[in-house]
Design an enzyme around this catalytic site. Structure first.
Site, PDB file in Angstrom:
ATOM      1  N   LYS A   1       0.818  -1.228   0.000  1.00 30.92           N
ATOM      2  CA  LYS A   1       0.000   0.000   0.000  1.00 30.92           C
ATOM      3  C   LYS A   1       0.847   1.271   0.000  1.00 30.92           C
ATOM      4  O   LYS A   1       0.516   2.273   0.635  1.00 30.92           O
ATOM      5  CB  LYS A   1      -0.989   0.006   1.181  1.00 30.92           C
ATOM      6  CG  LYS A   1      -1.784  -1.275   1.363  1.00 30.92           C
ATOM      7  CD  LYS A   1      -2.341  -1.831   0.055  1.00 30.92           C
ATOM      8  CE  LYS A   1      -3.360  -0.924  -0.614  1.00 30.92           C
ATOM      9  NZ  LYS A   1      -3.811  -1.464  -1.938  1.00 30.92           N
TER      10      LYS A   1
ATOM     11  N   HIS B   1       7.096  -7.374  -2.172  1.00 33.95           N
ATOM     12  CA  HIS B   1       6.945  -6.650  -0.903  1.00 33.95           C
ATOM     13  C   HIS B   1       7.863  -7.261   0.160  1.00 33.95           C
ATOM     14  O   HIS B   1       7.815  -6.857   1.316  1.00 33.95           O
ATOM     15  CB  HIS B   1       5.508  -6.746  -0.385  1.00 33.95           C
ATOM     16  CG  HIS B   1       4.485  -6.054  -1.228  1.00 33.95           C
ATOM     17  ND1 HIS B   1       4.647  -4.776  -1.714  1.00 33.95           N
ATOM     18  CD2 HIS B   1       3.255  -6.462  -1.661  1.00 33.95           C
ATOM     19  CE1 HIS B   1       3.566  -4.425  -2.413  1.00 33.95           C
ATOM     20  NE2 HIS B   1       2.723  -5.434  -2.397  1.00 33.95           N
TER      21      HIS B   1
ATOM     22  N   SER C   1      -4.648   2.516   4.582  1.00 36.56           N
ATOM     23  CA  SER C   1      -4.860   1.843   3.300  1.00 36.56           C
ATOM     24  C   SER C   1      -4.807   0.324   3.466  1.00 36.56           C
ATOM     25  O   SER C   1      -5.602  -0.415   2.875  1.00 36.56           O
ATOM     26  CB  SER C   1      -3.817   2.311   2.288  1.00 36.56           C
ATOM     27  OG  SER C   1      -4.062   1.750   1.016  1.00 36.56           O
TER      28      SER C   1
END
Length: 295
Positions: free
Chosen positions: A48, A108, A138
């Site tokens: 995010k 990530h 988020s």
């Protein structure tokens, strides 16, 4: 009739001390056989933080600003997600098999889980970091719509888990710091989400310089326009609307929700903000990284 097992909302699984989505944890074994190529480019972020945004910018750069070429497939096919795995969808490793060089890759993963081959090959990395409070808000909304995550619970309880690094991918603090440290010894372009919102063209030009590429000014303008939040939100090749509903439920929340800086102010209470600020000051003590909370 055999009952189909509900694959949604499994608990996180830990790999080398890092909590991951169950299916992503299962992908970590096969990922060890991944072999990086010197002309690969890795997009790395904590979730995010503008991952899809910078992925689309990079694909447009690679396609010399030709948006039609960028409509050839959804972003998760054009930019394979290394550790991705989910029921009924091709894994990141499977998608990679059909990806020609030069490849754009996305992860990530914190450094503890990153395939060593990427570091050994000195693969260039574009890293994007975002204000922690906006990430937390988020991420909470994303947990609701992305059913591969556990139930997020209340906002207050999720925020506590975020601060403790007990959400998928672990600690935001560790992630942004260790990738910053890596930028001293590895070719990493470290960008900030808030800078990208403030002046997209300036940041696109930074990326071009990092890649050793140049494009005409009008092409840079076109990339900035086509990769704006407004344009990407309505583009099915970037808004993840092509993902099966059992993985992402857009009826709960759109994948591309607001995309602004300072959105945390609509969610944090005064008490939560004070608690977060104290925790942040402790965990980021001595770090030269500074984040803007709003534009």
């Amino acid at each position: 009739m055999e009952l189909i097992q509900d694959t949604s909302r499994p608990p996180l699984e830990y790999v080398k001390g890092v909590p991951l989505i169950k299916y992503f944890a299962e992908a970590m074994g096969p990922l060890q056989s991944f072999k990086a190529r010197p002309d690969d480019l890795l997009i790395s972020t904590y979730p995010k933080s503008g991952t899809t945004w910078v992925s689309e910018i990079l694909d447009m750069i690679y396609q010399a600003g030709d948006q039609q070429k960028c409509l050839r497939a959804p972003i998760y096919i054009r930019v394979p997600f290394l550790e991705f795995k989910a029921p009924g969808a091709p894994s990141g490793m499977e998608t990679l098999k059909d990806t020609p060089s030069p490849r754009l890759l996305k992860t990530h993963l914190p450094l503890a889980l990153l395939p060593q081959t990427l570091l050994d090959q000195k693969v260039k990395v574009v890293y994007v970091a975002r204000n922690a409070k906006d990430v937390a808000v988020s991420y909470y909304n994303f947990y609701h719509m992305a059913r591969v995550h556990p139930e997020p619970g209340t906002w207050d309880s999720f925020l506590e888990k975020f601060m403790a690094g007990k959400v998928s991918y672990g600690s935001w603090y560790q992630h942004v710091r260790e990738w910053w440290e890596l930028s001293r010894t590895h070719p990493v372009l470290y960008l900030f989400f808030e800078d990208m919102k403030e002046n997209p063209k300036r940041e696109i030009k930074k990326i071009l310089e990092f890649l050793g590429r140049s494009l005409p000014e009008e092409t840079v303008d076109r990339i900035a326009h086509c990769t704006s939040f407004k344009e990407m939100k309505k583009n099915p090749m970037t808004n993840y609307s092509t993902i099966p509903e059992n993985i992402m439920d857009h009826n709960v929340s759109p994948f591309m929700r607001r995309g602004v800086a300072g959105d945390w102010k609509t969610t944090f209470t005064v008490a939560q903000n004070e608690r977060f600020e104290a925790d942040y000051a402790e965990k980021m003590a001595g770090c030269e990284l500074t984040f803007r909370s709003e534009l």
